[in-house]
Write a protein that holds these residues in place. Sequence first.
Motif, PDB file in Angstrom:
ATOM      1  N   GLU A   9     -65.227  14.929  53.530  1.00 46.21           N
ATOM      2  CA  GLU A   9     -64.899  13.738  53.857  1.00 46.21           C
ATOM      3  C   GLU A   9     -64.057  14.004  55.088  1.00 46.21           C
ATOM      4  O   GLU A   9     -62.993  14.778  54.859  1.00 46.21           O
ATOM      5  CB  GLU A   9     -64.516  12.894  52.619  1.00 46.21           C
ATOM      6  CG  GLU A   9     -64.213  11.400  53.168  1.00 46.21           C
ATOM      7  CD  GLU A   9     -63.587  10.681  52.195  1.00 46.21           C
ATOM      8  OE1 GLU A   9     -63.700  10.985  50.982  1.00 46.21           O
ATOM      9  OE2 GLU A   9     -62.857   9.807  52.389  1.00 46.21           O
ATOM     10  N   CYS A  12     -61.552  11.902  55.836  1.00 46.28           N
ATOM     11  CA  CYS A  12     -60.364  11.611  55.347  1.00 46.28           C
ATOM     12  C   CYS A  12     -59.538  12.749  54.759  1.00 46.28           C
ATOM     13  O   CYS A  12     -58.479  13.219  54.815  1.00 46.28           O
ATOM     14  CB  CYS A  12     -60.201  10.760  54.325  1.00 46.28           C
ATOM     15  SG  CYS A  12     -60.298   8.739  54.778  1.00 46.28           S
ATOM     16  N   TYR A  47     -68.988  10.128  57.463  1.00 49.39           N
ATOM     17  CA  TYR A  47     -68.180  10.123  56.008  1.00 49.39           C
ATOM     18  C   TYR A  47     -68.102  11.553  55.619  1.00 49.39           C
ATOM     19  O   TYR A  47     -67.117  12.044  55.504  1.00 49.39           O
ATOM     20  CB  TYR A  47     -68.813   9.263  55.128  1.00 49.39           C
ATOM     21  CG  TYR A  47     -68.207   9.072  53.901  1.00 49.39           C
ATOM     22  CD1 TYR A  47     -66.688   8.542  53.819  1.00 49.39           C
ATOM     23  CD2 TYR A  47     -68.578   8.982  52.550  1.00 49.39           C
ATOM     24  CE1 TYR A  47     -65.792   8.260  52.883  1.00 49.39           C
ATOM     25  CE2 TYR A  47     -67.864   8.788  51.539  1.00 49.39           C
ATOM     26  CZ  TYR A  47     -66.511   8.609  51.637  1.00 49.39           C
ATOM     27  OH  TYR A  47     -65.864   8.089  50.452  1.00 49.39           O
ATOM     28  N   CYS A  78     -62.770   3.899  54.820  1.00 50.60           N
ATOM     29  CA  CYS A  78     -61.434   4.682  54.780  1.00 50.60           C
ATOM     30  C   CYS A  78     -61.600   5.623  56.167  1.00 50.60           C
ATOM     31  O   CYS A  78     -60.357   5.588  56.701  1.00 50.60           O
ATOM     32  CB  CYS A  78     -61.151   5.492  53.577  1.00 50.60           C
ATOM     33  SG  CYS A  78     -62.293   6.508  53.127  1.00 50.60           S
ATOM     34  N   CYS A  79     -62.557   6.306  56.189  1.00 50.67           N
ATOM     35  CA  CYS A  79     -62.360   7.334  57.511  1.00 50.67           C
ATOM     36  C   CYS A  79     -62.310   6.690  58.639  1.00 50.67           C
ATOM     37  O   CYS A  79     -61.724   7.166  59.675  1.00 50.67           O
ATOM     38  CB  CYS A  79     -63.691   8.360  57.567  1.00 50.67           C
ATOM     39  SG  CYS A  79     -63.836   9.251  55.866  1.00 50.67           S
TER      40      CYS A  79
HETATM   41 ZN   LIG Z   1     -62.317   8.655  54.225  1.00 45.29          ZN
END
Ligand SMILES: [Zn+2]
Length: 750
Positions: A396, A398, A444, A480-481
């Motif tokens: 991912e 993030c 992602y 979120c990313c």
């Molecule tokens: Zn993320």
Amino acid sequence: MCNLRFNWVTNINIKMFKKRIDLVLTLSLIQGILFSQTAVQSSAPADLVNPLMGSKSNFCLSTGNTYPVIALGSSTCFDHNELMKGAEIMKVNNPPAEAFVLPVYTELPLGAVRPGGWLLNQLQIMRDGTTGHLDEVYEKVKNSNGWLGGTGDGWEETPYWLDGAVPLAWLLDDKTLQDKILRYINWTLDHQRPSGYFGPVTKTEREKGNFVEVASCGEGEDWWPKMLMLKVMQQYYLASGDPRVIPFLSKYFAYQLAALKACPLGQWTEWAESRGTENILVAQWLYSINQDKALLELASFIESQSFAWSTWLGNRDWVIEAAAHQNEDQWMHRHGVNVGMGIKAPALNYQRTGNVQYLADLKTGFRDLMLLHGLPMGIFSADEDLHGNNPEQGTELCAIVETMFSMEQSMAISGDVEYMDALERIAYNALPTQTTDDYNTKQYFQIANQVQVKRGVFSFSLPFDRQMTNVFGMRSGYTCCLANMHQGWTKFASHLWYATADNGLAALEFAPCEVAARVGRGKEQVTIKEITDYPFDEKVSFELGTANPVEFSFSVRIPGWCREAVIQVNGDDLQRVKGGQVIPLTRTWKNGDILTLQFPMEVKISQWGRNSRAVERGPLVYALKLGERWEKGYHEKEGDYFCVYPVGNWNYGLTAKAVSDPANHFEFRKVSGSTRPSSGFVWNLSHVPGELITTGRRIPSWQLLNDVAPIPVTDRHGLFKGAVNDSTETITLIPYGFTKVRIVAFPVVP
Ligand SMILES: [Zn+2]
């Protein structure tokens, strides 16, 4: 505007404050940047005269032999003097706790480093794209934002975005973006509750019209998004010296210490428990400024309520369990982004306690993690959980940017070159591939051996029903990313240089840039221009600019992959040194001096999951060059997205000859006509600066299976024993970061 029946507490005249910022920024455009960086004793900081501003000012960053002091004075030495007038003087009354360990390398004020070349280009693209405009193009941040007092999203995505947007705005000195960011920062600062609690208006506050207090902490909301806002405030302070920040943080931490017993970290979500390190980081940073021992107490308290990352990293059971199990039992312990954040926990615990066992835990844990879950591009599998080292696994975005930030902190605290090398490996390999040229869409999950980018389930531990985790999209996968990807390049740029305890500078990561600081005993103003095509070229040059000769230590990292580096000053050999260390060069530096580092890059072969092999040269990992066919798609819930398919065959093995004798079987070629990195480029196929040529042999039976390319089984010598094509073919490998479809972990063929 909120409709509460009470008045928010406001301590400062914002209009005046904003006017001062305008003035300061205008001055800085005319005058450039002046930074001070000087050593002090534990007494109050000495005054300096700021020649640019013509006024008396205290220094903005010091790294004394006791503890670092940042922006303590009634004014600062860099371009925010006006801003700091009237700032509260932070008294340094208490000596630091004996156990507290100073970082080996101290962060410079945000803006001390000015990126150049391709890195500047990259940041400008981000400013013009989603990083600079997320609040305009992304509904969740745009609509009635909770961090502006609205009823919309008040959780993690806005502070995630700001965490990357703040460094971007100040690295580029971009007033438009700074003003945009200040709306959120101002709202947050102005709406801190009398108790110290801060953040979006809570449900109970809206309903009852009461402030959250320590006694009613249960009426507050999740600790986790506030941890991100703390990081935002810390950076904003390092950029601006805004006098409101330190009292704001102090007040919140006092609230937190009082409230955590009744409302522990896990009161609302497990995210807060899993990510307490972010909170500890800022509390300990504040301690380094004001030596308030309650902050260390708070940090210990948070640590006791957080996931036990230090124990897990030091005790090898955790990483082994994670390699064996992908079930739902304790999946948050294996969640890749949690791991990326948690990996700095041992370094922070060491900083607070002085217990070197924590550094051993970090080393054991990081090595285990990369051994059992590592992928050639420098990151562990995280799709979403840790998922072993098979090259068909994904990571991912993030997890990548959070691990980078953790390395930036861990290397500063420990001084360990291993984490500096790790940061560079992630930044120059894993990071660039996962976004598009315009930085508006991202994957992602990226896959190491990614032979196609499309909708599908692949081999991920989190196969979203929508099958959108691998495509490039703005809103594809989990968002979120989209909110968090901005901190990757920006924080890498701001952490190229650090200050050293002896009042010098350290170049710990290499990229085209310029740094300005005050150095040496006389706090002489110097600028150092870093001119380089690294990581594509072996040479890094630094040009000194100083009004007067000045003695100071200029430390340079010699990467661990480098067998022997040559250090030259003004063309003359100074030293030949082995890789894997930071070399301090203390001498009297003169205006126009040129320090040159030569890092001979050899082709090396490394071993990865399923007995595969990767090809490396210097800090770069090389992957099979494939043409790309892009296809646009549309998903009714997740919007526009892109698929990428390979043009050309990907099922090659490297020949055993090449693997056993890489020096004689790989030819490095600079690509003629490609843009020089020092003058700007984007990480895509048409800008590859250099390539490796070798021979390979196709494995006809190696084909797609469930959308991935499972590595063919080899014997214990690493050789594929099945049918291969009779003829060898010339194949081209290019740096991984420039590819969207590729093979990077190869089987070996006869
Ligand atoms: Zn993320």
